[in-house]
Write an enzyme that holds these catalytic residues in place. Sequence first.
Site, mmCIF file in Angstrom:
data_model
loop_
_atom_site.group_PDB
_atom_site.id
_atom_site.type_symbol
_atom_site.label_atom_id
_atom_site.label_comp_id
_atom_site.label_asym_id
_atom_site.label_seq_id
_atom_site.Cartn_x
_atom_site.Cartn_y
_atom_site.Cartn_z
ATOM 1 N N GLU A 131 0.822 -1.208 0.000
ATOM 2 C CA GLU A 131 0.000 0.000 0.000
ATOM 3 C C GLU A 131 0.853 1.254 0.000
ATOM 4 O O GLU A 131 1.903 1.299 0.637
ATOM 5 C CB GLU A 131 -0.836 0.038 1.283
ATOM 6 C CG GLU A 131 -1.946 -0.959 1.261
ATOM 7 C CD GLU A 131 -2.836 -0.812 2.489
ATOM 8 O OE1 GLU A 131 -3.387 -1.831 2.904
ATOM 9 O OE2 GLU A 131 -2.956 0.305 3.005
ATOM 10 N N CYS A 155 2.861 8.307 1.998
ATOM 11 C CA CYS A 155 3.230 7.362 3.049
ATOM 12 C C CYS A 155 3.694 6.090 2.344
ATOM 13 O O CYS A 155 2.903 5.399 1.707
ATOM 14 C CB CYS A 155 1.996 7.114 3.928
ATOM 15 S SG CYS A 155 2.297 5.936 5.231
ATOM 16 N N CYS A 160 4.848 -7.303 7.628
ATOM 17 C CA CYS A 160 5.722 -6.780 8.684
ATOM 18 C C CYS A 160 5.859 -7.846 9.755
ATOM 19 O O CYS A 160 4.904 -8.555 10.063
ATOM 20 C CB CYS A 160 5.104 -5.517 9.283
ATOM 21 S SG CYS A 160 6.134 -4.714 10.532
ATOM 22 N N CYS A 215 2.923 -5.570 16.038
ATOM 23 C CA CYS A 215 2.301 -4.691 17.027
ATOM 24 C C CYS A 215 0.810 -5.044 17.096
ATOM 25 O O CYS A 215 0.179 -5.266 16.069
ATOM 26 C CB CYS A 215 2.477 -3.224 16.613
ATOM 27 S SG CYS A 215 4.199 -2.719 16.565
ATOM 28 N N CYS A 268 -1.931 -2.989 15.000
ATOM 29 C CA CYS A 268 -1.623 -2.637 13.611
ATOM 30 C C CYS A 268 -2.114 -3.696 12.624
ATOM 31 O O CYS A 268 -1.887 -4.889 12.828
ATOM 32 C CB CYS A 268 -0.119 -2.437 13.476
ATOM 33 S SG CYS A 268 0.390 -1.964 11.823
ATOM 34 N N GLY A 317 5.522 -2.166 7.159
ATOM 35 C CA GLY A 317 6.918 -2.581 7.294
ATOM 36 C C GLY A 317 7.673 -1.779 8.332
ATOM 37 O O GLY A 317 7.237 -0.705 8.754
ATOM 38 N N ASN A 332 -6.795 4.118 14.874
ATOM 39 C CA ASN A 332 -7.592 3.884 13.684
ATOM 40 C C ASN A 332 -8.156 2.471 13.780
ATOM 41 O O ASN A 332 -7.388 1.512 13.717
ATOM 42 C CB ASN A 332 -6.636 3.975 12.497
ATOM 43 C CG ASN A 332 -7.238 4.701 11.351
ATOM 44 O OD1 ASN A 332 -8.447 4.651 11.150
ATOM 45 N ND2 ASN A 332 -6.393 5.374 10.597
ATOM 46 N N CYS A 354 -3.407 1.807 8.321
ATOM 47 C CA CYS A 354 -2.271 1.196 7.650
ATOM 48 C C CYS A 354 -2.529 -0.288 7.391
ATOM 49 O O CYS A 354 -2.885 -1.025 8.295
ATOM 50 C CB CYS A 354 -1.025 1.290 8.516
ATOM 51 S SG CYS A 354 -1.007 2.721 9.562
#
Length: 355
Positions: free
Chosen positions: A98, A111, A118, A122, A125, A168, A299, A342
């Site tokens: 993305e 971005c 990744c 986390c 995320c 990432g 988010n 994200c």
Amino acid sequence: MSETITPKKKNILGYSLSQLEEEMVSYGQKPFRARQLYEWIYVKKVYDFSLMSDISKSFRETLDRDYYFSLPSIFKEQDAKDGTIKLLLEMEDGAKVETVLMRYDYGNVICVSSEVGCSMACEFCASGLLRKERGLTSAEMVGEVLVMNDLLSKEMERVTHIVVMGTGEPFDNYDNVLTFVKIANEQRGLAIGARHITVSTCGLVEGIKKYANEGLQINLAISLHAPNDEIRRKIMPIARRYSIDELLSAVKYYIEVAGRRVTFEYIMIKDLNDTLECADELASRLRGILSYVNLIPFNPVKEKPFERSDKETIKAFSMRLNSRGINCTVRKEFGTDIDAACGQLRVKYQTKKKK
Ligand code: SAH
């Protein structure tokens, strides 16, 4: 019996100017050939060696034999009402990443993703929902910007700022990210000022120290997200490898060597890290560190149990930080009508595909 090895062609978009100069010298050419190539590629946007008329025909043939141009293709595009553009790009090997463009009043901020998936995992995320497949090459990251620039050229605009805050962990793909930011920052390359480029890390201490020693004027952002190790370890596996003390001492080293202010990112998650006690603890941790805090309203990610803090809580938290002498801002939100968080667009597509 001797084997003939056919050298693999290399994507010419992946070279910093100094790397390309070295390549040219290895062919017995003058270093300025690299500058000519940069001019053709980044200024004239000519992606065909045979059209590069100020280079001899025979050397153009050599270039065509050893190098190629490859840009990502647009697999999916989502345009939001506020002008945000979200792209799912497809790389040569089919990997999808993305890239998002956000319109601030000061410029067009892209971005950029640095890896396919990744491995930092986390808890809050969406990117970490899909395991890391590989790091992106510098050419692929340059490609993210070139594709976005191409879309923007229709409105006579271009990318003016870069944040490496997509999918990432940039310092998990250190060398490629560094080459990318050099190409981005090169006046004859993507021509983006160092102060308009930010690399964000979840806190890989060795990477921060190495980055400090690069002598670049590029910004550094740290995803802190908690005022203490206890909370941080609940949401970020990396916090089990490095304590906040270790992280902050690497950050102080960076500030000392690079002479630059650092941004701390802090996601506001309801009932987890958003109390006034957390604000006080954060303020005492960051006291005296040349930095400011960027509060990010969480988010929502459908696969995750967290909720964003209330508006009033965020306001109270930021006022408390300010009253303790810590500069802070609340991050503006973009593209709320598209898959904004994200990694969400990619997750949506990749999970659909598996069904
Ligand atoms: N790995 C790097 C860069 C990618 S993440 C890093 O951790 O900094 C970019 C930023 O988006 C980080 O601060 C990350 O913590 C934040 N982020 C991730 N998921 C989010 C979500 N659901 N809501 C708000 N911010 C999020």
